[in-house]
Design a protein around this motif. Structure first.
Motif, PDB file in Angstrom:
ATOM      1  N   TYR A 272     -14.069  35.565 -98.972  1.00 29.56           N
ATOM      2  CA  TYR A 272     -12.770  34.973 -98.606  1.00 29.56           C
ATOM      3  C   TYR A 272     -12.351  35.188 -97.158  1.00 29.56           C
ATOM      4  O   TYR A 272     -11.248  34.829 -96.765  1.00 29.56           O
ATOM      5  N   GLU A 273     -13.239  35.761 -96.338  1.00 24.91           N
ATOM      6  CA  GLU A 273     -12.857  35.898 -94.932  1.00 24.91           C
ATOM      7  C   GLU A 273     -13.130  34.591 -94.195  1.00 24.91           C
ATOM      8  O   GLU A 273     -14.041  33.845 -94.545  1.00 24.91           O
ATOM      9  N   SER A 274     -12.359  34.345 -93.146  1.00 26.13           N
ATOM     10  CA  SER A 274     -12.675  33.225 -92.256  1.00 26.13           C
ATOM     11  C   SER A 274     -12.672  33.755 -90.833  1.00 26.13           C
ATOM     12  O   SER A 274     -12.166  34.853 -90.569  1.00 26.13           O
ATOM     13  N   CYS A 275     -13.259  32.988 -89.930  1.00 23.78           N
ATOM     14  CA  CYS A 275     -13.287  33.425 -88.537  1.00 23.78           C
ATOM     15  C   CYS A 275     -13.196  32.211 -87.632  1.00 23.78           C
ATOM     16  O   CYS A 275     -13.793  31.172 -87.919  1.00 23.78           O
ATOM     17  N   ASN A 276     -12.422  32.340 -86.568  1.00 17.53           N
ATOM     18  CA  ASN A 276     -12.367  31.243 -85.597  1.00 17.53           C
ATOM     19  C   ASN A 276     -13.175  31.633 -84.364  1.00 17.53           C
ATOM     20  O   ASN A 276     -13.192  32.786 -83.948  1.00 17.53           O
ATOM     21  N   LEU A 277     -13.855  30.640 -83.817  1.00 23.11           N
ATOM     22  CA  LEU A 277     -14.769  30.876 -82.699  1.00 23.11           C
ATOM     23  C   LEU A 277     -14.282  30.162 -81.441  1.00 23.11           C
ATOM     24  O   LEU A 277     -13.500  29.214 -81.513  1.00 23.11           O
ATOM     25  N   GLY A 278     -14.800  30.611 -80.315  1.00 21.90           N
ATOM     26  CA  GLY A 278     -14.535  29.929 -79.050  1.00 21.90           C
ATOM     27  C   GLY A 278     -15.642  30.338 -78.089  1.00 21.90           C
ATOM     28  O   GLY A 278     -16.209  31.425 -78.223  1.00 21.90           O
ATOM     29  N   SER A 279     -15.975  29.459 -77.150  1.00 17.02           N
ATOM     30  CA  SER A 279     -17.112  29.764 -76.284  1.00 17.02           C
ATOM     31  C   SER A 279     -16.801  29.549 -74.814  1.00 17.02           C
ATOM     32  O   SER A 279     -16.165  28.558 -74.431  1.00 17.02           O
ATOM     33  N   ILE A 280     -17.281  30.491 -74.013  1.00 16.67           N
ATOM     34  CA  ILE A 280     -17.134  30.400 -72.560  1.00 16.67           C
ATOM     35  C   ILE A 280     -18.322  29.624 -72.002  1.00 16.67           C
ATOM     36  O   ILE A 280     -19.473  29.901 -72.376  1.00 16.67           O
ATOM     37  N   ASN A 281     -18.034  28.670 -71.145  1.00 13.68           N
ATOM     38  CA  ASN A 281     -19.073  27.822 -70.563  1.00 13.68           C
ATOM     39  C   ASN A 281     -19.602  28.476 -69.280  1.00 13.68           C
ATOM     40  O   ASN A 281     -19.015  28.356 -68.211  1.00 13.68           O
ATOM     41  N   LEU A 282     -20.749  29.156 -69.404  1.00 16.97           N
ATOM     42  CA  LEU A 282     -21.279  29.941 -68.285  1.00 16.97           C
ATOM     43  C   LEU A 282     -21.697  29.084 -67.098  1.00 16.97           C
ATOM     44  O   LEU A 282     -21.824  29.600 -65.981  1.00 16.97           O
ATOM     45  N   SER A 283     -21.908  27.786 -67.354  1.00 14.95           N
ATOM     46  CA  SER A 283     -22.337  26.936 -66.231  1.00 14.95           C
ATOM     47  C   SER A 283     -21.253  26.849 -65.157  1.00 14.95           C
ATOM     48  O   SER A 283     -21.501  26.389 -64.053  1.00 14.95           O
ATOM     49  N   LYS A 284     -20.051  27.313 -65.493  1.00 15.05           N
ATOM     50  CA  LYS A 284     -18.944  27.276 -64.521  1.00 15.05           C
ATOM     51  C   LYS A 284     -18.765  28.608 -63.784  1.00 15.05           C
ATOM     52  O   LYS A 284     -17.771  28.791 -63.075  1.00 15.05           O
ATOM     53  N   PHE A 285     -19.665  29.547 -63.992  1.00 15.46           N
ATOM     54  CA  PHE A 285     -19.427  30.886 -63.436  1.00 15.46           C
ATOM     55  C   PHE A 285     -20.496  31.358 -62.445  1.00 15.46           C
ATOM     56  O   PHE A 285     -20.720  32.556 -62.308  1.00 15.46           O
ATOM     57  N   VAL A 286     -21.166  30.399 -61.808  1.00 18.99           N
ATOM     58  CA  VAL A 286     -22.101  30.789 -60.745  1.00 18.99           C
ATOM     59  C   VAL A 286     -21.650  30.111 -59.462  1.00 18.99           C
ATOM     60  O   VAL A 286     -21.359  28.917 -59.450  1.00 18.99           O
ATOM     61  N   LYS A 287     -21.553  30.917 -58.399  1.00 23.35           N
ATOM     62  CA  LYS A 287     -21.214  30.332 -57.096  1.00 23.35           C
ATOM     63  C   LYS A 287     -22.165  30.914 -56.061  1.00 23.35           C
ATOM     64  O   LYS A 287     -22.366  32.146 -56.038  1.00 23.35           O
ATOM     65  N   ASP A 288     -22.762  30.056 -55.280  1.00 24.45           N
ATOM     66  CA  ASP A 288     -23.725  30.478 -54.252  1.00 24.45           C
ATOM     67  C   ASP A 288     -24.770  31.440 -54.805  1.00 24.45           C
ATOM     68  O   ASP A 288     -25.049  32.491 -54.213  1.00 24.45           O
ATOM     69  N   GLY A 289     -25.287  31.106 -55.959  1.00 23.81           N
ATOM     70  CA  GLY A 289     -26.383  31.900 -56.524  1.00 23.81           C
ATOM     71  C   GLY A 289     -25.986  33.241 -57.110  1.00 23.81           C
ATOM     72  O   GLY A 289     -26.846  34.088 -57.386  1.00 23.81           O
TER      73      GLY A 289
END
Ligand code: UDP
Length: 563
Positions: A272-289
Motif C-alpha cells: 500500500y505504499e506509493s512514491c512520487n518521482l522526479g528527475s534532474i536533467n544533467l544535460s543542463k549542468f555542464v559548462k565549459d567542460g
C-alpha cells in the motif's frame, strides 16, 4: 522555455489539458504554471516557491514524473507513478486488489505485486472443495483488467509481478511469459533469497514452501532453477531478478517487509505504499567542460522540497495508500541526461572515469538530498515512522524515509529532450518512418554539432552511420573524427560488465533502486547471462534486467526514447 518539437508532440498527446471535444486548451507553459501552482500551494511564501518551481521546470533542469505533470491541479489530482499492492490468499482479497489496480491505472500510476502469498496451483480450497488455480492464473486476471482500463486511462497501466523463488509454482511463473503477447501488461521478476543463493553456491537443493501451510512441499535443485531463469531471460528478457533479502536488509524502516517493487523495478515499496518521482536533467549542468556543482546543489534542494510537497497535495486513490504513504513519506529524486553529460565532459560511458563521475555525482546528489530532507524535518517535522528507522539510530532528523530513486524517465526524458535515465545512447542516428510514408532522420544533436564543425560531408557520413546501425564503432571514421569514437558510445558497444558497473556505481548512492537495462548482443550465450547474474550480485545490485538484442519480435526498448 525551450521545448523541442518532439517534446511538444508528446505533451499534446497526453499532458496538455483538453476540452470535451478533445481539443488541446493549454500551452506547455500553462501546464508548468498549473503544476507549480498546485505544488507550491502548501508554502507560506507561495510567490517565491511558485516562481522557483516554475523556473526549474521551464529551464528543463527538473521534471516530476508523468502523473504529476498530467494531474496536478486537475480533477484526478493523483501525482505518483509508483504503487505496491498486497495480494492476499482469498478471492475477496485478490479481487479487491484487482479493483484497486484499476483505480490506480486510471490515474496513470503503475502497480507492483508479489503473488507469493497465494497458495499453489492444485491445492484444495476448503470452502468449495475445488482446487486453487495458483498465482499465474490470477496474474492473468490482473492482466485482463489492465488491458481494459488502458483505453480510458491517463496512460497504459504497467504492472510488476513478483514470485519468491521458493514458491511451489516458481517453474510455471518463470515460463509464464514465454509465448510472446502473454500477460503483456506485466514485467515479471523472481524474488531471489539469500538461502537460494547459498544453496546455489553449494550446488544443493532448496525447499519449496506452501505459503498457505508454511510447510515444505518439495525440493528443487537451485542450479536447475537458475538455469531456467537464465534461459528464459536469454530468450526474451524475462524474468528479471529482484534480490529481495538484500532489499530488506538495506530498507530504511525496521520491522516491516518489502515484497515487491513498482513496474520498472527502481522503487521497492511496502504493501500500500506509493512514491512520487522526479528527475534532474544533467544535460543542463555542464559548462565549459565542467560540472556546475553549485547549481546542481540548489536544484537538488528545490527538488526535494517539491517532491515533499507532492506528498501533501496528492489526491490518494485509496485510503490505505494515503495512510501508508504518509507514514514514511518516501520520495524518489533521480536523474536523466547522464549520457549527454558524459559527452559534454568528453568522457566515455564505459570507462573508469565514467564510473568515477557516476559515483561522485550520485554521492553528491544523495548527500545533498539528505541534507535537504533533514532541513525540512527541522521545519515540518520528521516522517511519522522515523522512530522505527535507521535515521533514529544515526540521530539524523529526516522528513522522508528515502530521497533517491533512479527512474527510467521513458517519457519525461523526451519532454526534456535528453538521454533517458542513466542509460548510454541506444543509437546515434536512425531513419524514422512517419505516417505518410516519409522518412525523417534522427541524429544525436551533440554528434551533429561535432560533425558540422569537422569539415566532412555530413549528409554522406550520416547515411553510412545509419547503415551501420547508428554506431560509430566498426565504421570507417575520417581521421578528423577519430577522437569521437571513444566518447560517442552506444549501449551495444560495451559488454555487460560495463552496464552492471554503471548500475552498481549509482546503486551505491541511491536509497531506493536503479532502473537500468543490461543490454547484451544477440550472440550472447545463456552462460553469459548467468555470469551477468553472478557479477550483479558481487557488485551489490538490488535487481537486474537483462535484454539480449533482437530476442523479442516487438522490441520494448524503442530507440527514440533512448536517444
Ligand atoms: N509507469 C507506468 N506506465 C508507463 C510508464 C511508467 O505505470 O507506461 C510507472 C512505473 O511505475 C515506472 C514509473 O512510472 O516504474 C517511472 O517510469 P518513467 O520514469 O519511465 O516515467 P515518466 O515519468 O518518464 O513517464
Amino acid at each position: 522555455m525551450s521545448f523541442s518539437e518532439n517534446a511538444i508532440t508528446v505533451l499534446k498527446s497526453r499532458y496538455l489539458k483538453k476540452n470535451g471535444l478533445g481539443e488541446v486548451i493549454e500551452t506547455p507553459d500553462e501546464m508548468l504554471q498549473r503544476v507549480a501552482k498546485h505544488i507550491a500551494q502548501t508554502e507560506k511564501d507561495f510567490d517565491y516557491w511558485y516562481e522557483k518551481f516554475y523556473e526549474f521546470m521551464a529551464s528543463l533542469k527538473f521534471l516530476p514524473n508523468t502523473p504529476t505533470l498530467v494531474n496536478a491541479g486537475n480533477p484526478l489530482g493523483q501525482l505518483s507513478a509508483c504503487f505496491v499492492l498486497p495480494v492476499g490468499d482469498s478471492m475477496e482479497e485478490i479481487f479487491e486488489a484487482v479493483k484497486q489496480t484499476a483505480i490506480i491505472h486510471k490515474t496513470g500510476g503503475g502497480t507492483g505485486f508479489s503473488f507469493s502469498r497465494l497458495r499453489p496451483k492444485g491445492e484444495v480450497v476448503q470452502s468449495t472443495k475445488g482446487v486453487a488455480s495458483g498465482p499465474v492464473s490470477f496474474m492473468k486476471v490482473f492482466d485482463c483488467a489492465t488491458e481494459s482500463v488502458k483505453q480510458g486511462g491517463v496512460r497504459r497501466g504497467a504492472n510488476m509481478g513478483i514470485l519468491r523463488v521458493d514458491h511451489p509454482d516458481i517453474m510455471e511463473f518463470i515460463h509464464c511469459k514465454e509465448k510472446e503477447g502473454e500477460i503483456s501488461n506485466f514485467n515479471i521478476s523472481v524474488a531471489i533469497t539469500d538461502d537460494f543463493l547459498e544453496k546455489l553456491a553449494n550446488d544443493e537443493e532448496y525447499d519449496l514452501i506452501n505459503p498457505h501451510t508454511k510447510k515444505s512441499v518439495g525440493k528443487l535443485k537451485a542450479s536447475l532453477v537458475w538455469d531456467e531463469v537464465a534461459t528464459n531471460a536469454w530468450k526474451n528478457g524475462e524474468p528479471g531478478l529482484v534480490f529481495i533479502d538484500r532489499i530488506n536488509r538495506l530498507h530504511q524502516i525496521k520491522g516491516v517487509e518489502i515484497e515487491a517493487t513498482n513496474p520498472c523495478g527502481e522503487q521497492p515499496l511496502l504493501p500500500y505504499e506509493s512514491c512520487n518521482l522526479g528527475s534532474i536533467n544533467l544535460s543542463k549542468f555542464v559548462k565549459d567542460g565542467a560540472v556546475e556543482w553549485e547549481d546542481l546543489k540548489e536544484t537538488v534542494h528545490t527538488a526535494v522540497r517539491f517532491l515533499d510537497n507532492v506528498i501533501d497535495v496528492n489526491n490518494y486513490p485509496i485510503d490505505q495508500i494515503k495512510n501508508e504513504t504518509l507514514k514514511n513519506r518516501k520520495i524518489g529524486l533521480g536523474i536523466m541526461g547522464f549520457a549527454d553529460m558524459l559527452v559534454d565532459l568528453n568522457v566515455a560511458y564505459n570507462s573508469q572515469e565514467g564510473i568515477n563521475i557516476a559515483s561522485k555525482l550520485m554521492d553528491f546528489i544523495q548527500s545533498q538530498s539528505h541534507i535537504a530532507s533533514s532541513d525540512l524535518a527541522q521545519k515540518r517535522g520528521c516522517f511519522p515512522a522515523w522512530e522505527e528507522s535507521i535515521y533514529k539510530d544515526q540521530n539524523i532528523l529526516m522528513r522522508n524515509a528515502t530521497t533517491t530513486t533512479i527512474a527510467p524517465t521513458g517519457t519525461i526524458s523526451m519532454i526534456a529532450d535528453c538521454a533517458s535515465g542513466i542509460e548510454p545512447y541506444f543509437t546515434l542516428a536512425y531513419h524514422k518512418q512517419v505516417l505518410d510514408g516519409k522518412k525523417l532522420k534522427y541524429v544525436n544533436e551533440r554528434l551533429l554539432d561535432r560533425l558540422q564543425s569537422s569539415g566532412i560531408n555530413v549528409e554522406d557520413f550520416l547515411e553510412e552511420l545509419i547503415a551501420n546501425g547508428g554506431r560509430l564503432k566498426g565504421l570507417n571514421v575520417p581521421k578528423s573524427l577519430e577522437d569521437l569514437n571513444e566518447v560517442f558510445v552506444t549501449s551495444m558497444d560495451m559488454d555487460y560488465t560495463a552496464h552492471i558497473d554503471m548500475q552498481a556505481a549509482f546503486q551505491a548512492y541511491t536509497d531506493n533502486a536503479v532502473s537500468k537495462t543490461i543490454n547484451m548482443p544477440n550472440s550472447a550465450s545463456v552462460d553469459d547471462v548467468k555470469q551477468a547474474y553472478l557479477y550483479s550480485i558481487k557488485k551489490g545490485l538490488k535487481g537486474l534486467t537483462i535484454y539480449r538484442d533482437g530476442s523479442r519480435n516487438v522490441q520494448v526498448l524503442v530507440s527514440a526514447s533512448n536517444k
